[in-house]
Design a protein around this motif. Sequence first.
Motif, PDB file in Angstrom:
ATOM      1  N   UNK A 111       0.838  -1.089  -0.025  1.00 15.57           N
ATOM      2  CA  UNK A 111      -0.025   0.015  -0.086  1.00 15.57           C
ATOM      3  C   UNK A 111       0.882   1.319  -0.054  1.00 15.57           C
ATOM      4  N   UNK A 112       0.409   2.451  -0.585  1.00 14.06           N
ATOM      5  CA  UNK A 112       1.189   3.685  -0.583  1.00 14.06           C
ATOM      6  C   UNK A 112       0.367   4.683  -0.279  1.00 14.06           C
ATOM      7  N   UNK A 113       1.277   5.895   0.085  1.00  7.54           N
ATOM      8  CA  UNK A 113       0.628   7.047   0.257  1.00  7.54           C
ATOM      9  C   UNK A 113       1.695   8.204  -0.152  1.00  7.54           C
ATOM     10  N   UNK A 114       1.017   9.082  -0.991  1.00  5.61           N
ATOM     11  CA  UNK A 114       1.798   9.997  -1.635  1.00  5.61           C
ATOM     12  C   UNK A 114       1.234  11.530  -1.071  1.00  5.61           C
ATOM     13  N   UNK A 115       1.957  12.141  -0.726  1.00  5.40           N
ATOM     14  CA  UNK A 115       1.658  13.536  -0.147  1.00  5.40           C
ATOM     15  C   UNK A 115       2.229  14.705  -0.892  1.00  5.40           C
ATOM     16  N   UNK A 116       1.615  15.527  -1.625  1.00  2.00           N
ATOM     17  CA  UNK A 116       2.392  16.436  -2.468  1.00  2.00           C
ATOM     18  C   UNK A 116       1.742  18.228  -1.746  1.00  2.00           C
ATOM     19  N   UNK A 117       2.810  18.738  -1.651  1.00  2.00           N
ATOM     20  CA  UNK A 117       2.830  20.167  -1.064  1.00  2.00           C
ATOM     21  C   UNK A 117       3.441  21.325  -2.230  1.00  2.00           C
ATOM     22  N   UNK A 118       2.568  22.028  -2.682  1.00  2.00           N
ATOM     23  CA  UNK A 118       3.164  23.074  -3.708  1.00  2.00           C
ATOM     24  C   UNK A 118       3.022  24.270  -3.194  1.00  2.00           C
ATOM     25  N   UNK A 119       3.602  25.167  -3.555  1.00  2.00           N
ATOM     26  CA  UNK A 119       3.267  26.848  -3.199  1.00  2.00           C
ATOM     27  C   UNK A 119       2.098  27.359  -3.566  1.00  2.00           C
ATOM     28  N   UNK A 120       1.520  27.022  -4.689  1.00  2.00           N
ATOM     29  CA  UNK A 120       0.419  27.555  -5.142  1.00  2.00           C
ATOM     30  C   UNK A 120      -1.158  26.823  -4.937  1.00  2.00           C
ATOM     31  N   UNK A 137      -3.226  23.986  -2.066  1.00  2.00           N
ATOM     32  CA  UNK A 137      -3.436  23.209  -0.796  1.00  2.00           C
ATOM     33  C   UNK A 137      -2.779  21.940  -0.992  1.00  2.00           C
ATOM     34  N   UNK A 138      -2.357  21.396   0.042  1.00  2.00           N
ATOM     35  CA  UNK A 138      -1.876  19.985  -0.085  1.00  2.00           C
ATOM     36  C   UNK A 138      -2.853  18.897  -0.338  1.00  2.00           C
ATOM     37  N   UNK A 139      -2.389  17.809  -0.841  1.00  2.00           N
ATOM     38  CA  UNK A 139      -3.264  16.875  -1.320  1.00  2.00           C
ATOM     39  C   UNK A 139      -2.556  15.342  -0.974  1.00  2.00           C
ATOM     40  N   UNK A 140      -3.261  14.403  -0.608  1.00  2.00           N
ATOM     41  CA  UNK A 140      -2.707  13.051  -0.482  1.00  2.00           C
ATOM     42  C   UNK A 140      -3.491  12.161  -1.163  1.00  2.00           C
ATOM     43  N   UNK A 141      -2.668  11.276  -1.629  1.00  2.00           N
ATOM     44  CA  UNK A 141      -3.296   9.955  -2.319  1.00  2.00           C
ATOM     45  C   UNK A 141      -3.045   8.778  -1.744  1.00  2.00           C
ATOM     46  N   UNK A 142      -3.739   7.781  -1.769  1.00  2.00           N
ATOM     47  CA  UNK A 142      -3.615   6.369  -1.151  1.00  2.00           C
ATOM     48  C   UNK A 142      -3.900   5.431  -2.245  1.00  2.00           C
ATOM     49  N   UNK A 143      -2.867   4.341  -2.382  1.00  2.00           N
ATOM     50  CA  UNK A 143      -3.124   3.277  -3.331  1.00  2.00           C
ATOM     51  C   UNK A 143      -2.301   2.006  -3.361  1.00  2.00           C
ATOM     52  N   UNK A 144      -1.874   1.471  -4.315  1.00  2.00           N
ATOM     53  CA  UNK A 144      -1.028   0.279  -4.394  1.00  2.00           C
ATOM     54  C   UNK A 144       0.400   0.688  -5.218  1.00  2.00           C
ATOM     55  N   UNK A 145       1.346  -0.049  -4.594  1.00  2.00           N
ATOM     56  CA  UNK A 145       2.835   0.258  -5.431  1.00  2.00           C
ATOM     57  C   UNK A 145       3.055  -1.172  -6.209  1.00  2.00           C
TER      58      UNK A 145
END
Length: 181
Positions: A157-166, A168-176
Amino acid sequence: MKAKYIIVLMVSCFLLSCSSTKSSATPEQIETLDALVAGKSFEIKSDWAYPQASSGLLALQNSGLLAPGDANAGRFSLIGNPNHFRLSNDNIDSYLPYFGERQMVTDRSGNGSIEFKNTIKDYKVTKKDNNSYIIKFSAKSHNENFNVIVTLFPSLKSEIMLQGAKRFPIRYSGKVVAISE
């Protein structure tokens, strides 16, 4: 005398319940994950997106425009929607739909998704006690830089967290999975 036994029993139960939990991953799962991370070559397909709930998203939810069931201001289903996140050596290729508020729109040519098609910077891997991995790096999508945090678990299982300057942050969950060539 009975009170002493009850107190000893309660203290014993308390101490036993405070013990740390061991990883329930099998040696094969751990070995598979170790190989994926060491090879620096894997793909993630996300099932869910978790944007930061904001007043704009809550207003959208309250308006009734979101589909009932698997979409709300804090969680969007990506099942059946195209998305990918591929890491191959120092290159990243991704297409992740974005749900959330943007702080500044400077590129009107795209569809609002987060797309990486370039090299990564500042790559760092940390293995945790539970045999999971935390991978951190920086990448650029269109004209926006992102801090990326990928957490991979032995269950794949996986989680991706993305934080950009422009945005709001977002998180994704799935499978690797390993990249199939």
